[in-house]
Motif scaffolding. Structure first.
Motif, PDB file in Angstrom:
ATOM      1  N   ASP A 363       0.822  -1.211   0.000  1.00 37.98           N
ATOM      2  CA  ASP A 363       0.000   0.000   0.000  1.00 37.98           C
ATOM      3  C   ASP A 363       0.857   1.262   0.000  1.00 37.98           C
ATOM      4  OD1 ASP A 363      -2.231  -1.554  -0.042  1.00 37.98           O
ATOM      5  OD2 ASP A 363      -2.733  -1.300   2.072  1.00 37.98           O
ATOM      6  N   LEU A 364       1.968   1.216   0.713  1.00 41.20           N
ATOM      7  CA  LEU A 364       2.844   2.374   0.734  1.00 41.20           C
ATOM      8  C   LEU A 364       3.425   2.644  -0.653  1.00 41.20           C
ATOM      9  CD1 LEU A 364       5.215   3.411   3.531  1.00 41.20           C
ATOM     10  CD2 LEU A 364       6.101   3.372   1.211  1.00 41.20           C
ATOM     11  N   LEU A 365       3.882   1.598  -1.323  1.00 37.94           N
ATOM     12  CA  LEU A 365       4.412   1.759  -2.674  1.00 37.94           C
ATOM     13  C   LEU A 365       3.339   2.264  -3.625  1.00 37.94           C
ATOM     14  CD1 LEU A 365       6.622  -1.457  -3.028  1.00 37.94           C
ATOM     15  CD2 LEU A 365       7.406   0.874  -2.599  1.00 37.94           C
ATOM     16  N   SER A 366       2.117   1.745  -3.473  1.00 39.53           N
ATOM     17  CA  SER A 366       1.022   2.201  -4.319  1.00 39.53           C
ATOM     18  C   SER A 366       0.734   3.674  -4.075  1.00 39.53           C
ATOM     19  CB  SER A 366      -0.245   1.371  -4.040  1.00 39.53           C
ATOM     20  OG  SER A 366      -0.054   0.018  -4.373  1.00 39.53           O
ATOM     21  N   GLY A 367       0.763   4.074  -2.816  1.00 42.04           N
ATOM     22  CA  GLY A 367       0.496   5.458  -2.480  1.00 42.04           C
ATOM     23  C   GLY A 367       1.503   6.425  -3.061  1.00 42.04           C
ATOM     24  N   TYR A 368       2.723   5.962  -3.256  1.00 45.97           N
ATOM     25  CA  TYR A 368       3.757   6.812  -3.854  1.00 45.97           C
ATOM     26  C   TYR A 368       3.875   6.617  -5.367  1.00 45.97           C
ATOM     27  CZ  TYR A 368       5.645   8.673   0.489  1.00 45.97           C
ATOM     28  OH  TYR A 368       5.804   9.361   1.659  1.00 45.97           O
ATOM     29  N   GLY A 369       2.987   5.836  -5.941  1.00 44.09           N
ATOM     30  CA  GLY A 369       3.028   5.630  -7.379  1.00 44.09           C
ATOM     31  C   GLY A 369       4.194   4.791  -7.849  1.00 44.09           C
ATOM     32  N   LEU A 370       4.741   3.942  -6.954  1.00 42.87           N
ATOM     33  CA  LEU A 370       5.931   3.151  -7.277  1.00 42.87           C
ATOM     34  C   LEU A 370       5.641   1.647  -7.351  1.00 42.87           C
ATOM     35  CD1 LEU A 370       8.488   4.962  -4.923  1.00 42.87           C
ATOM     36  CD2 LEU A 370       8.344   5.147  -7.408  1.00 42.87           C
ATOM     37  N   ARG A 371       4.355   1.283  -7.245  1.00 41.24           N
ATOM     38  CA  ARG A 371       4.052  -0.140  -7.173  1.00 41.24           C
ATOM     39  C   ARG A 371       4.441  -0.902  -8.433  1.00 41.24           C
ATOM     40  NH1 ARG A 371       4.464  -4.233  -6.997  1.00 41.24           N
ATOM     41  NH2 ARG A 371       3.211  -5.989  -6.312  1.00 41.24           N
ATOM     42  N   GLU A 372       4.245  -0.323  -9.602  1.00 41.25           N
ATOM     43  CA  GLU A 372       4.607  -1.013 -10.836  1.00 41.25           C
ATOM     44  C   GLU A 372       6.121  -1.015 -11.050  1.00 41.25           C
ATOM     45  OE1 GLU A 372       2.609  -2.788 -12.818  1.00 41.25           O
ATOM     46  OE2 GLU A 372       1.102  -2.388 -11.266  1.00 41.25           O
ATOM     47  N   ARG A 373       6.773   0.015 -10.580  1.00 38.79           N
ATOM     48  CA  ARG A 373       8.228   0.123 -10.760  1.00 38.79           C
ATOM     49  C   ARG A 373       8.975  -0.872  -9.882  1.00 38.79           C
ATOM     50  NH1 ARG A 373      12.760  -0.410 -11.167  1.00 38.79           N
ATOM     51  NH2 ARG A 373      14.481   1.096 -11.263  1.00 38.79           N
ATOM     52  N   ILE A 374       8.522  -1.054  -8.635  1.00 37.36           N
ATOM     53  CA  ILE A 374       9.225  -1.896  -7.674  1.00 37.36           C
ATOM     54  C   ILE A 374       8.436  -3.187  -7.471  1.00 37.36           C
ATOM     55  CG2 ILE A 374      10.117  -2.060  -5.329  1.00 37.36           C
ATOM     56  CD1 ILE A 374      10.259   0.999  -5.256  1.00 37.36           C
ATOM     57  N   LYS A 375       9.015  -4.307  -7.828  1.00 35.92           N
ATOM     58  CA  LYS A 375       8.360  -5.587  -7.618  1.00 35.92           C
ATOM     59  C   LYS A 375       8.486  -5.993  -6.151  1.00 35.92           C
ATOM     60  CE  LYS A 375       7.420  -5.648 -11.924  1.00 35.92           C
ATOM     61  NZ  LYS A 375       6.080  -5.128 -12.317  1.00 35.92           N
ATOM     62  N   VAL A 376       7.480  -6.712  -5.667  1.00 43.49           N
ATOM     63  CA  VAL A 376       7.439  -7.112  -4.259  1.00 43.49           C
ATOM     64  C   VAL A 376       7.526  -8.633  -4.158  1.00 43.49           C
ATOM     65  CG1 VAL A 376       6.078  -7.131  -2.139  1.00 43.49           C
ATOM     66  CG2 VAL A 376       6.113  -5.087  -3.585  1.00 43.49           C
ATOM     67  N   ILE A 377       8.477  -9.093  -3.358  1.00 44.39           N
ATOM     68  CA  ILE A 377       8.682 -10.519  -3.109  1.00 44.39           C
ATOM     69  C   ILE A 377       8.342 -10.781  -1.643  1.00 44.39           C
ATOM     70  CG2 ILE A 377      10.340 -12.419  -3.132  1.00 44.39           C
ATOM     71  CD1 ILE A 377      11.992 -10.715  -5.155  1.00 44.39           C
ATOM     72  N   ALA A 378       7.462 -11.733  -1.401  1.00 44.65           N
ATOM     73  CA  ALA A 378       7.025 -12.039  -0.031  1.00 44.65           C
ATOM     74  C   ALA A 378       7.676 -13.319   0.465  1.00 44.65           C
ATOM     75  CB  ALA A 378       5.505 -12.180   0.024  1.00 44.65           C
ATOM     76  N   SER A 379       8.074 -13.323   1.749  1.00 46.79           N
ATOM     77  CA  SER A 379       8.730 -14.487   2.331  1.00 46.79           C
ATOM     78  C   SER A 379       8.364 -14.588   3.807  1.00 46.79           C
ATOM     79  CB  SER A 379      10.250 -14.369   2.163  1.00 46.79           C
ATOM     80  OG  SER A 379      10.909 -15.502   2.670  1.00 46.79           O
TER      81      SER A 379
END
Length: 513
Positions: A363-379
């Motif tokens: 949500d934080l990345l989405s709020g800054y408009g960076l969600r598509e730029r930065i991929k998220v890996i969950a572990s």
């Protein structure tokens, strides 16, 4: 008459004694035959390392199904991974029937329980598609494109044995997923299988350090020259011990491990608790830029989330410097992660679990408009299809697992990882124990685990009406709440509009007392 009766008794006793001797001899012959069979087979690590005796494990495991209601814990009560979770991984790795009878053993009542929302008109098999590929590092000279959902998390050679690393490398190549080297450097056994690799740069910079222990660009270039190395991951912290560096006990620092890491033989290898060069957002972006510029490959970082303010500051700095300055991915490790040695104070109490940290970061990345730029890996304990599907619903692009793949190799959760006494040969350098782990045989199980995980996650997605796993969204899952009723994850974690970072930051501001 009495004499005849006495003779008859003696005859019976002699016959019984003879039968007993025959039974003992037959038993000894059976033990010897089974010993030879066990030590020469390569499918079952426990039987190979503990011939004959190891067979009782399977008997007790089978009998436990009948006696557990009287003497033993139920399927879902064991920790850190319960019997039901481990059994699913074992079946998936062996590629045997994964169906169950008589209903679920899962308690559906606890707060936080996840349900997936089945669709009235689920996706038909002929309409389903394979997981879609994603590209990491679009601004790099060598971006990385992959469709893999589940990948092997960071486990170093040294923490893992030689045959374990070889099996994982070969299995990852068969499955088409990537393997993270862990912070222990690049070994020949990582490269042996020909799989895609993510090179992890730990705080001690093993494998890419100079004589002073600082980051060496020359060695970075050397590592990046291997075509198998697709990405670089800067490790800030890991699930088992956020705030403390890696711990490799002296008993596991062999001559070869010491050579690869450039450390002393027979001494504890304890990494610093952070990179000296990284003290703020600027330092982190500077190292990301340096590694990416030198290697030409995607670069991200791994972290356990506690406070989110530092991530907000990082996003603000990215917008100042330009979107190309952003890390290409962020690996979010939950506080429940960790397969190696860790202090209990950190293991039990430090960091946020993945269930809370993953949506916060997405949500934080989405709020800054960076969600598509930065991929998220969950572990973090995502070893069964439900956990992977949940992470995809919450916005993860990829999932990595360490202990799930350890189970696929035959780990029995003996919890000896830090003592060099692992009975299955996975986390020990004892040749006698390593002998039981056949890399070729176990590589098939690694690949089976990936294939069956992807299939079952796809089955969940199709039941929800999605064409493929990466189409899962928060609306496709619900969570049990304190009210006794479940609510949609879409309602509990409303999606933040892209670019709305100023408003989004209000979520993370402390409330008035």
């Amino acid at each position: 008459m009495q004499h005849t009766a006495t003779n008859w008794v003696y005859t019976i006793l002699n016959s019984l004694a003879g039968l007993f001797v025959i039974a003992v001899i037959a038993g000894l012959i059976w033990v010897m035959v089974m010993y030879v069979v066990d030590v020469t087979q390569s499918k079952h690590t426990v039987r190979r390392n503990y011939p004959v005796i190891g067979r009782f494990r399977y008997l007790f495991e089978h009998m436990g199904s009948f006696f557990r209601q009287y003497f033993f814990a139920m399927d879902r009560e064991e920790m850190p991974f319960n019997r039901a979770e481990r059994a699913w991984v074992y079946r998936a790795a062996k590629d045997v029937d994964r169906t169950l009878a008589f209903g679920s053993t899962r308690d559906l009542r606890p707060v936080g329980s996840i349900y997936f929302v089945n669709c009235a008109y689920p996706t038909r098999g002929e309409d389903a598609v394979a997981p879609s590929p994603l590209t990491i590092g679009p601004y790099c000279e060598h971006p990385y494109t992959t469709a893999s959902l589940i990948n092997i998390s960071g486990m170093s050679y040294g923490a893992l044995s030689k045959p374990a690393v070889r099996a994982l490398s070969k299995g990852a190549a068969k499955a088409g997923c990537w393997m993270n080297t862990g912070e222990g450097g690049l070994s020949p056994y990582h490269l042996e299988g020909g799989c895609d690799l993510v090179f992890q740069i730990g705080t001690a910079k093993f494998g890419v350090r100079d004589e002073k222990g600082q980051l060496s660009e020359e060695r970075l270039v050397a590592v990046a020259s291997y075509p198998e190395v697709k990405m670089f991951e800067i490790k800030l912290s890991q699930g088992a011990k956020p705030g403390k560096g890696g711990i490799l006990p002296a008993a596991k620092v062999t001559q070869e491990v010491a050579r690869i890491r450039a450390i002393e033989i027979g001494e504890d290898a304890i990494s610093p608790n952070r990179h000296p060069e990284i003290a703020n957002a600027a330092g982190l972006l500077d190292m990301v830029d340096q590694v990416r510029r030198v290697t030409g490959k995607p670069v991200g970082f791994k972290t356990v989330v506690g406070d989110t303010q530092w991530l907000a500051e990082l996003c603000e700095l990215i917008l100042e410097r330009g979107i190309e300055s952003a890390p290409d991915f962020i690996t979010i490790d939950g506080a429940e992660g960790g397969s190696g040695a860790a202090p209990q104070a950190l293991l039990d109490y430090m960091g946020m679990p993945i269930r809370e940290s993953l949506p916060a970061v997405v949500d934080l990345l989405s709020g800054y408009g960076l969600r598509e730029r930065i991929k998220v890996i969950a572990s973090g304990k995502l070893i069964v299809p439900s956990g992977v599907a949940w992470a995809l619903c919450m916005g993860a692009d990829f999932i990595t697992s360490a202990r799930g793949f350890m189970f696929s190799l035959g780990c029995i959760q003996a919890m000896q990882c830090n003592k060099n006494t692992c009975p299955t040969g996975i986390t020990t350098h004892d040749p006698k124990l390593q002998r039981g782990l056949d890399p070729l045989e176990k590589s098939d199980r690694v690949a089976n685990y990936v294939f069956n995980m992807t299939y079952d996650v796809g089955m969940i997605a199709h039941s929800c009406g999605a064409l493929e796993p990466r189409q899962l969204r928060r609306k496709h899952a619900r969570m049990e709440t304190h009210s006794g009723r479940s609510e949609s994850l879409e309602h509990l974690y409303p999606t933040v509009a892209s670019g709305a970072y100023v408003e989004h930051m209000k979520i993370f501001e402390p409330s008035e007392p």
